[in-house]
Motif scaffolding. Structure first.
Motif, PDB file in Angstrom:
ATOM      1  N   VAL A 218     -38.170 -53.939 -53.045  1.00 17.63           N
ATOM      2  CA  VAL A 218     -37.013 -53.607 -52.416  1.00 17.63           C
ATOM      3  C   VAL A 218     -36.022 -53.511 -53.614  1.00 17.63           C
ATOM      4  O   VAL A 218     -35.863 -54.371 -54.465  1.00 17.63           O
ATOM      5  CB  VAL A 218     -36.511 -54.839 -51.643  1.00 17.63           C
ATOM      6  N   TYR A 219     -35.022 -52.410 -53.482  1.00 19.42           N
ATOM      7  CA  TYR A 219     -33.992 -52.234 -54.532  1.00 19.42           C
ATOM      8  C   TYR A 219     -32.666 -52.615 -53.922  1.00 19.42           C
ATOM      9  O   TYR A 219     -32.426 -52.423 -52.943  1.00 19.42           O
ATOM     10  CB  TYR A 219     -34.072 -50.832 -54.895  1.00 19.42           C
ATOM     11  N   SER A 393     -29.593 -52.737 -49.581  1.00 22.43           N
ATOM     12  CA  SER A 393     -30.684 -52.622 -50.093  1.00 22.43           C
ATOM     13  C   SER A 393     -31.843 -51.370 -49.517  1.00 22.43           C
ATOM     14  O   SER A 393     -31.418 -51.193 -48.149  1.00 22.43           O
ATOM     15  CB  SER A 393     -31.230 -53.771 -50.132  1.00 22.43           C
ATOM     16  N   ALA A 394     -32.774 -51.276 -50.035  1.00 22.03           N
ATOM     17  CA  ALA A 394     -33.728 -50.103 -49.725  1.00 22.03           C
ATOM     18  C   ALA A 394     -34.929 -50.103 -50.209  1.00 22.03           C
ATOM     19  O   ALA A 394     -35.031 -50.766 -51.322  1.00 22.03           O
ATOM     20  CB  ALA A 394     -32.968 -48.634 -50.030  1.00 22.03           C
ATOM     21  N   PRO A 395     -36.012 -50.036 -49.493  1.00 14.63           N
ATOM     22  CA  PRO A 395     -37.378 -50.124 -49.948  1.00 14.63           C
ATOM     23  C   PRO A 395     -37.315 -49.046 -51.287  1.00 14.63           C
ATOM     24  O   PRO A 395     -36.795 -48.223 -51.378  1.00 14.63           O
ATOM     25  CB  PRO A 395     -38.272 -49.527 -48.951  1.00 14.63           C
ATOM     26  N   PRO A 402     -33.553 -45.319 -55.178  1.00  7.24           N
ATOM     27  CA  PRO A 402     -33.210 -44.891 -53.757  1.00  7.24           C
ATOM     28  C   PRO A 402     -31.690 -45.090 -53.650  1.00  7.24           C
ATOM     29  O   PRO A 402     -31.038 -45.957 -54.380  1.00  7.24           O
ATOM     30  CB  PRO A 402     -33.944 -45.766 -52.787  1.00  7.24           C
ATOM     31  N   GLU A 403     -30.809 -44.407 -52.777  1.00  4.11           N
ATOM     32  CA  GLU A 403     -29.476 -44.729 -52.297  1.00  4.11           C
ATOM     33  C   GLU A 403     -29.443 -45.698 -51.452  1.00  4.11           C
ATOM     34  O   GLU A 403     -30.148 -45.618 -50.575  1.00  4.11           O
ATOM     35  CB  GLU A 403     -28.880 -43.149 -51.994  1.00  4.11           C
ATOM     36  N   THR A 404     -28.333 -46.291 -51.568  1.00  5.85           N
ATOM     37  CA  THR A 404     -28.147 -47.335 -50.576  1.00  5.85           C
ATOM     38  C   THR A 404     -26.818 -47.151 -49.860  1.00  5.85           C
ATOM     39  O   THR A 404     -25.758 -46.944 -50.655  1.00  5.85           O
ATOM     40  CB  THR A 404     -28.224 -49.056 -50.973  1.00  5.85           C
TER      41      THR A 404
END
Length: 429
Positions: A218-219, A393-395, A402-404
């Motif tokens: 997770v980012y 957050s994002a996978p 990734p963009e959140t």
């Protein structure tokens, strides 16, 4: 950094402490926060170089073959700057993903800060992972390097890592704090002794793993981590004269926000009791420093039988969903209390006491959370949803970062368990 470092090297590895040459009058400001945790470290090192930043507790020599270390902000910043310069010499593309496989302690914090300061993306990995899980996490997060330790109780992480690396063709750099660093692994002790200090670049965020699952990285951006820390501290602000004494490792959102993040945000000290052993914990509790004690809810019943000394100003009990929200009698010893609920790697909800937390979960639309940082709501299916920068957050895909969207609603994957209009727990959906 304006510090003179003194080193002792030998079979027990690197030991360092600093004596500041001068105090710098400039105080850290909010702009340091935009640089991430390493930016906070360097800002406080300039303003209060002799303040304690990181301390290990317990029998570290038996655990990892090296003594417990106490670092001032000046010493920690200089070591981080030296490590960042060494990592920068690897010539990896900016924003490369570098794993952190540590059990906890000051060296784990230094490694995280150094990777961030070098302009790369720290990827915190649970120490309990076995070699197969480690390999899966390296693959899923597409790591180009991993930092670890030579010894961890009966395990030899650096050696295990060399075997895993044979199956990971993308993994280019392995590094570890000693002792017990095998051939083919870069010595972080030696790197910390090299000349030259790199100033930190702006943080690119961090990666953790949902449910400690190596297949689910997770980012979270630097701004989102900053917001999560601010939302956590909003319930009971921490001061720079305090220390955070934590029993939680910093390999996930709960440990980073309640520990290293909370401490560095205000220039406080962080003391880590890992591995846990009762004698070391009691000694740490009695250290004459105003203390915020951070403990997992799992040990709260045992803590209830232990009278907390005057040094403990506040007790922060951290619950990991799914959880039953009950309070053992006398668990806080009359201290200020915080209860934090961790909703996976999505969000941390912190309130001043279990009653307040239960009310927040039962009636999220009325929750007195800082709305610019975190908002909770209950969906038609009864599940908790959240939005705001503190949960953005994002996978993490294998390719680009990734963009959140901080304004988007996110399902937490959990719902409150209600009884008589009050929340008595949190269950998975």
């Amino acid at each position: 950094m304006p510090a003179v470092l003194q080193y002792r090297s030998g079979g027990d590895g690197l030991n360092a402490f600093a004596v500041a040459e001068r105090a710098v009058v400039a105080a850290p400001d909010a702009s340091a926060r935009s640089g991430g945790l390493s930016g906070c470290l360097f800002a406080v090192a300039r303003a209060a170089p002799q303040r304690t930043a990181l301390r290990d507790s317990g029998d570290r020599a038996a655990w990892c073959g090296r003594p417990a270390i106490t670092w001032t902000y000046a010493a920690a910043a200089e070591i981080v700057g030296r490590l960042a310069r060494g990592i920068g010499a690897w010539r990896l593309p900016a924003g490369s993903r570098i794993g952190l496989w540590f059990s906890g302690g000051a060296e784990a914090a230094l490694a995280h800060l150094a990777v961030e300061a070098a302009g790369h993306l720290p990827c915190a990995m649970p120490a309990a992972w076995d070699p197969d899980q480690l390999a899966a996490g390296i693959e899923a997060a597409n790591l180009l390097g991993v930092l670890t330790e030579g010894r961890r109780g009966p395990r030899r992480p650096a050696e295990e890592l060399t075997h895993v690396a044979m199956r990971q063709f993308s993994l280019r750099y392995l590094a570890a704090f000693g002792p017990g660093v095998p051939d083919g692994v870069i010595s972080l002790d030696a790197m910390a002794l090299e000349r030259g200090v790199a100033e930190p670049v702006a943080s690119r965020g961090l990666v953790t793993f949902a449910g400690r699952d190596p297949e689910r990285p997770v980012y979270r951006s630097a701004e989102a981590l900053d917001a999560a820390i601010a939302a956590h501290c909003d319930a009971l602000p921490l001061s720079a004269d305090e220390r955070v004494l934590t029993l939680l490792p910093a390999h996930d959102l709960r440990g980073l926000v309640t520990g290293l993040g909370a401490a560095l945000a205000v220039g406080a000290g962080l003391e880590t009791v890992i591995p846990f052993e009762e004698a070391g914990f009691r000694t740490a509790l009695l250290r004459p420093v105003p203390t915020r004690l951070v403990v997992p809810a799992l040990i709260e019943p045992a803590l209830a039988a232990l009278p907390l000394p005057w040094t403990v100003r506040a007790l922060n009990v951290v619950h990991r969903a799914p959880a039953t929200l009950t309070r053992p009698t006398g668990a806080d010893g009359g201290k200020h209390r915080l209860d934090s609920l961790v909703l996976g790697e999505t969000a941390i909800v912190t309130r001043p006491g279990l009653t307040d937390l239960a009310a927040t979960l039962a009636h999220p639309d009325r929750a007195p959370l800082p709305p610019a940082l975190l908002v909770l709501a209950q969906g038609d299916d009864g599940g908790l949803a959240c939005r705001g920068p503190a949960c953005a957050s994002a996978p993490l895909p294998r390719g680009a970062t990734p963009e959140t969207d901080a304004g988007a609603w996110r399902d937490s994957g959990y719902r409150p368990v209600l009884s008589g209009g009050a929340a008595i727990g949190v269950a998975a959906i």
